[in-house]
Write a protein that holds these residues in place. Structure first.
Motif, PDB file in Angstrom:
ATOM      1  N   SER A 658       0.704  -1.101   0.137  1.00  0.00           N
ATOM      2  CA  SER A 658      -0.142   0.010  -0.049  1.00  0.00           C
ATOM      3  C   SER A 658       0.923   1.360   0.094  1.00  0.00           C
ATOM      4  O   SER A 658       0.659   2.353  -0.625  1.00  0.00           O
ATOM      5  CB  SER A 658      -0.811   0.045   1.301  1.00  0.00           C
ATOM      6  OG  SER A 658      -1.936  -1.036   1.112  1.00  0.00           O
ATOM      7  N   LEU A 659       2.181   1.287   0.798  1.00  0.00           N
ATOM      8  CA  LEU A 659       2.889   2.343   0.950  1.00  0.00           C
ATOM      9  C   LEU A 659       3.607   2.645  -0.507  1.00  0.00           C
ATOM     10  O   LEU A 659       3.741   3.901  -1.071  1.00  0.00           O
ATOM     11  CB  LEU A 659       3.881   2.291   1.859  1.00  0.00           C
ATOM     12  CG  LEU A 659       3.411   2.170   3.416  1.00  0.00           C
ATOM     13  CD1 LEU A 659       4.787   1.799   4.321  1.00  0.00           C
ATOM     14  CD2 LEU A 659       3.040   3.793   3.664  1.00  0.00           C
ATOM     15  N   LYS A 660       3.891   1.711  -1.414  1.00  0.00           N
ATOM     16  CA  LYS A 660       4.822   1.699  -2.356  1.00  0.00           C
ATOM     17  C   LYS A 660       3.651   2.167  -3.430  1.00  0.00           C
ATOM     18  O   LYS A 660       4.021   3.063  -4.287  1.00  0.00           O
ATOM     19  CB  LYS A 660       5.177   0.446  -2.991  1.00  0.00           C
ATOM     20  CG  LYS A 660       5.948   0.246  -4.035  1.00  0.00           C
ATOM     21  CD  LYS A 660       6.536  -1.078  -4.353  1.00  0.00           C
ATOM     22  CE  LYS A 660       7.646  -1.016  -5.732  1.00  0.00           C
ATOM     23  NZ  LYS A 660       8.777  -0.004  -5.595  1.00  0.00           N
ATOM     24  N   GLN A 661       2.582   1.704  -3.423  1.00  0.00           N
ATOM     25  CA  GLN A 661       1.458   2.369  -4.553  1.00  0.00           C
ATOM     26  C   GLN A 661       0.983   3.588  -4.230  1.00  0.00           C
ATOM     27  O   GLN A 661       0.833   4.296  -5.236  1.00  0.00           O
ATOM     28  CB  GLN A 661       0.368   1.109  -4.644  1.00  0.00           C
ATOM     29  CG  GLN A 661      -0.815   1.411  -5.633  1.00  0.00           C
ATOM     30  CD  GLN A 661      -1.919   0.578  -5.566  1.00  0.00           C
ATOM     31  OE1 GLN A 661      -1.602  -0.570  -5.147  1.00  0.00           O
ATOM     32  NE2 GLN A 661      -3.049   0.770  -6.436  1.00  0.00           N
ATOM     33  N   PRO A 683       9.788   1.394   0.166  1.00  0.00           N
ATOM     34  CA  PRO A 683       8.516   1.789  -0.746  1.00  0.00           C
ATOM     35  C   PRO A 683       8.612   2.837  -1.450  1.00  0.00           C
ATOM     36  O   PRO A 683       7.988   3.366  -2.525  1.00  0.00           O
ATOM     37  CB  PRO A 683       7.650   1.864   0.363  1.00  0.00           C
ATOM     38  CG  PRO A 683       8.184   2.432   1.673  1.00  0.00           C
ATOM     39  CD  PRO A 683       9.670   1.677   1.571  1.00  0.00           C
ATOM     40  N   GLY A 684       9.995   3.778  -1.491  1.00  0.00           N
ATOM     41  CA  GLY A 684      10.173   4.841  -2.161  1.00  0.00           C
ATOM     42  C   GLY A 684       9.173   5.972  -2.165  1.00  0.00           C
ATOM     43  O   GLY A 684       8.696   6.348  -2.916  1.00  0.00           O
ATOM     44  N   ILE A 685       9.262   6.623  -1.007  1.00  0.00           N
ATOM     45  CA  ILE A 685       8.224   7.849  -0.403  1.00  0.00           C
ATOM     46  C   ILE A 685       9.233   8.782  -0.579  1.00  0.00           C
ATOM     47  O   ILE A 685      10.008   9.123   0.412  1.00  0.00           O
ATOM     48  CB  ILE A 685       7.558   7.370   0.611  1.00  0.00           C
ATOM     49  CG1 ILE A 685       6.846   6.302   0.342  1.00  0.00           C
ATOM     50  CG2 ILE A 685       6.736   8.749   1.057  1.00  0.00           C
ATOM     51  CD1 ILE A 685       5.615   5.979   1.498  1.00  0.00           C
ATOM     52  N   GLU A 686       9.010   9.755  -1.266  1.00  0.00           N
ATOM     53  CA  GLU A 686       9.804  11.053  -1.457  1.00  0.00           C
ATOM     54  C   GLU A 686       9.972  11.836   0.003  1.00  0.00           C
ATOM     55  O   GLU A 686       8.813  12.084   0.337  1.00  0.00           O
ATOM     56  CB  GLU A 686       9.312  11.689  -2.760  1.00  0.00           C
ATOM     57  CG  GLU A 686      10.314  13.091  -2.778  1.00  0.00           C
ATOM     58  CD  GLU A 686       9.893  13.911  -3.997  1.00  0.00           C
ATOM     59  OE1 GLU A 686      10.718  15.161  -4.186  1.00  0.00           O
ATOM     60  OE2 GLU A 686       9.018  13.420  -4.774  1.00  0.00           O
TER      61      GLU A 686
END
Length: 839
Positions: A658-661, A683-686
């Motif tokens: 969910s975080l990644k999407q 998850p790659g969250i800026e």
């Protein structure tokens, strides 16, 4: 009190004399309905000089005189007064019509003060010097008498009747008692001199267990007086327990005295005298018609009272013994957990096992007539409560749960067991906090269940029952009950909201919507109260959607935003199509942000998404590519490590995919100020730092992690480093995730991963290798437990496309299959393949 016992009987029958008790602590109710009062009395008695005056306030027969005598004995025990000091008691009501005589009794008089005063006479204040003077029915004092008395309370001096020039002193402790309202009966100047006012409950206000103890004590006294063993029928016990007498405890005591005397007159030549309904005094038997003895008497057994063996009363039924043992284990084992002698997992599993053993024993090994009135009432109301829980929270009911809780409440009889544990009051808040942290969903449901039952059955919610029910619910797998967005339709009219909710729920085949129908003159205050009541009784962490039929969103959002516990989506001008549209989005498991963005894009409606306005709490998210189980374990290790450094930061496990999407659209970013994400995959969250669990284990990123914390809190760097290095090891994490032999399973998994590297001719990163270790160890245990993974719709297509990869992975893990006698399915092999080849 001991921590270990040879048998359950030893625990129940522990000799109270082994613990040195003072007189006041031995008063029935000193740890229950009179706990606060006894503490107040001790404070007053121990006050320097002559202590503080005490007013005992309570109905006639509630035990005020007895308590005054106990205060005297307590003062002797504590050496607050001399062993030869007097206890003098005076009932002021006897002199109500002769206030002059009362004054002369209290203060004394000199020769010639009045007709008949032919010599000097000491008063009670002088006779009680150094001791205690108890004035019962003190409201009978005239205003003049009160004035004289509070003058003495102020100065310690008084004058005998007949000569105000004589000043006498007396060091006497004063105890007053009254059945009347203090404010309407006494002079304000007198009331101000009463620093300690003790309210004594009536017999009917006492907890049931205290009533039983009082009845037992009175019968035991009669056994001693009559020097006979007394057998009392269960009907008599039940009648005394539930009849409402004006005379309270005193009346009960007199009825018991008469009944025992009546039986003794008939059976004095026999070894055992039997007290039956026919032995009750004639006046009291009139209440038999109104009492419930014929309905509830089957709950009680005939009782034997033998003054030579008073401990017979402490030999309880096996149900009571098992109940006490189980409740005491909550506290005793928690103490071991605090000392580090057992793990969190062991404590939770052990307590769940104990609770289930107790309930199974009560259900299968106890004799109850299922048609018995009280048990039928319990069962009916528990069924209703479970239906309510199912309709409102999705908690599935079944006969086993209903019977288990019905038996528990039947045998427990509302008594408070842990009040007798010396460490219960200090451990209670810590234990409930622990349950909230580790079994929050179960605790939340237990509160709702007991609150609903409490209203229907009119019994108090005890923390000890909340704890037991929480462990029970946790053992029956209710983890996913509350994790959904809640929705309310709130509309004017007799059934407007109900009709829309019913239609939508039937068409969607799921109960998404609850309805609140309102009169046409409902105000914004009424709506606010309805919503707040719903918020108090429901978990809205995922969000609450409120659909209303009136244009007052702005005012409502302003009123509610300071009281929210989660996001609130307000939508105006509710209609059935709008409800169905929202229901379809809920079926797709959209979060509240997505619903807010997507709802009726082409139709103009009024809506507002409101978040709590309080300052956002700092949080660290944990996630794992393999699922929530590992994320929760990472959360627990982090929480234990950070507990010394910063209790102000929340550790929140969350779904990696969910975080990644959805990135920062996910709910944690709306509720918390997220400092960092720690997990097994980024998850790659800026803008949000990510720290890999493998880097924490290697120590590579521990400094970076501490720097993140230091920017927001003051942390104990040395202690935190020690905790992280110790607790974040591969072995310790796998130990938390499995019950397998860690060294053995890790060796086999490491060999399998090495084979994959060799045959695929690749070099896995430390992070992927670490992730594979955790995932594969958990996989072995999952297969051994016969737990299934989620079905993958494209599995057949994937097998055809990646046949060679799957064969290599399956070959690499063949030794694990042989060693543990398991079969690794294609679904499991697919997950391993995803970890190896997906970025």
């Amino acid at each position: 009190m001991h921590n270990e016992y040879e048998t359950l009987e030893d625990l129940w029958n522990e000799d109270p004399k082994s613990q040195k008790k003072d007189t006041l602590s031995s008063v029935i109710g000193s740890k229950g309905s009179l706990k606060e009062q006894i503490e107040q009395i001790k404070t007053a008695a121990l006050y320097p000089e002559n202590g503080l005056p005490i007013m005992l306030l309570g109905p006639s027969g509630s035990g005020k005189t007895y308590l005054a005598r106990c205060i005297y004995n307590y003062c002797l025990e504590q050496k607050l007064i001399d062993k030869n000091s007097a206890f003098i008691s005076l009932n002021c009501a006897q002199y109500y019509h002769n206030p002059e005589l009362l004054s002369s009794l209290l203060f004394g008089y000199i020769k010639g003060a009045f007709t008949g005063a032919d010599k000097d006479k000491k008063g009670l204040l002088e006779n009680a010097n150094g001791g205690i003077l108890f004035l019962d029915e003190v409201h009978r004092l005239t205003e003049e008498g009160q004035e004289k008395l509070f003058t003495f309370m102020d100065s310690g001096e008084y004058s005998p009747i007949g000569d105000n020039s004589i000043r006498k002193t007396s060091k006497v402790r004063l105890i007053f008692a009254t059945t009347e309202s203090i404010q309407s009966t006494f002079l304000p100047t007198f009331i101000r001199r009463l620093p300690v006012i003790i309210n004594i409950p009536s017999f009917s206000e006492r907890p049931k267990q205290e009533k039983i103890h009082l009845i037992d004590d009175f019968f035991l006294q009669e056994s001693k007086i009559l020097k006979h063993t007394i057998q009392v029928s269960k009907q008599v016990i039940s009648f005394l327990l539930f009849s409402n007498f004006e005379g309270n405890v005193g009346k009960i005591k007199n009825i018991i005295k008469y009944s025992c005397g009546s039986s003794y007159a008939k059976m004095k030549d026999k070894k055992i005298i039997k007290v039956r309904i026919s032995d009750l005094p004639i006046g009291s038997t009139e209440q038999l018609k109104e009492s419930m003895y014929h309905q509830i008497s089957n709950r009680y057994q005939d009782k034997i009272y033998d003054y030579t063996q008073p401990n017979l009363l402490t030999i309880n039924s096996k149900e009571q013994i098992n109940l006490r043992a189980t409740y005491f284990q909550f506290v005793n084992e928690f103490k071991r957990l605090e000392l580090g002698k057992i793990t969190t997992e062991y404590y939770i599993n052990d307590m769940m096992n104990n609770v289930n053993l107790l309930l199974d024993d009560l259900v299968f090994n106890s004799q109850i007539n299922s048609n018995e009135s009280l048990f039928s009432i319990l069962t009916f109301n528990i069924k209703s409560t479970f239906k309510y829980m199912e309709e409102n929270y999705g908690f599935e009911q079944d006969g086993n749960k209903i019977l288990s809780i019905a038996h528990l409440l039947y045998f427990k009889e509302e008594q408070e067991i842990l009040i007798n544990h010396t460490e219960w009051h200090s451990i209670r808040p810590k234990l409930i906090t622990f349950i909230d942290m580790h079994m929050g969903n179960s605790l939340w449901l237990a509160k709702r269940m007991l609150a609903h039952l409490s209203e229907r059955l009119d019994f108090p919610i005890l923390d000890e029952d909340l704890i037991l029910i929480s462990f029970y619910l946790n053992s029956v797998n209710i983890q996913d009950v509350k994790n959904e967005i809640k929705s309310i339709i709130l509309a004017h009219g007799y059934s407007t909201a109900s009709s829309m909710a019913n239609i939508a729920n039937r068409m969607l085949k799921k109960k998404f919507f609850q309805a609140i129908d309102m009169p046409i003159d409902t105000t914004i205050n009424d709506i606010e109260n309805k919503v707040l009541d719903f918020i108090d009784n429901n978990n809205i962490e995922k969000g609450l959607i409120l659909l209303v039929d009136m244009g007052s969103l702005s005012e409502l959002s302003v009123r509610l935003k300071n009281k929210l516990k989660g996001p609130l989506l307000l939508i105006d001008f509710v209609s059935t199509p709008l409800v169905l549209e929202i229901g379809s989005l809920l079926l797709q498991r959209k979060n509240i942000n997505e619903i807010n963005e997507e709802i009726l894009k082409n139709i103009k409606i009024n809506k507002q998404l409101v978040y709590p306005v309080e300052k956002k709490k700092k949080a660290i998210l944990t996630c794992c590519y393999t699922g929530m189980g590992s994320a929760i374990q990472i959360q627990e290790i982090l929480h234990n490590s950070l507990n010394h450094s910063s209790p102000l930061v929340s550790i929140v496990p969350y779904d990696y995919h969910s975080l990644k999407q959805n990135k920062q659209k996910e709910l944690p970013f709306q509720i918390y100020d997220v400092l960092a994400i720690i997990g097994t995959a980024d998850p790659g969250i800026e803008g949000i730092p990510y720290i890999g669990l493998d880097h924490l284990i290697s120590g590579e990123d521990i400094e970076d992690f501490i720097n993140i914390l230091n920017c927001n809190f003051k942390v104990n760097e040395t202690q935190l480093k020690k905790d992280l290095v110790f607790k974040f090891s591969l072995k310790r994490i796998i130990e938390k995730l499995t019950i397998l032999d860690v060294n053995k399973v890790l060796t086999f998994v490491q060999d399998a991963v090495d084979k994959m590297e060799e045959r695929f001719d690749i070099k896995l990163s430390n992070n992927k290798r670490f992730l594979l270790y955790i995932h594969c160890c958990c996989m072995v245990e999952r297969i051994l437990r016969k737990e299934e993974v989620d079905m993958q719709e494209d599995i057949k297509e994937f097998i055809q496309k990646e046949k060679r990869k799957l064969e290599i992975i399956h070959f690499s893990f063949s030794e694990i299959e042989k060693e543990y006698t398991i079969k690794i399915s294609d679904l499991e092999i697919r997950l391993i393949c995803d970890i190896v080849f997906n970025d």
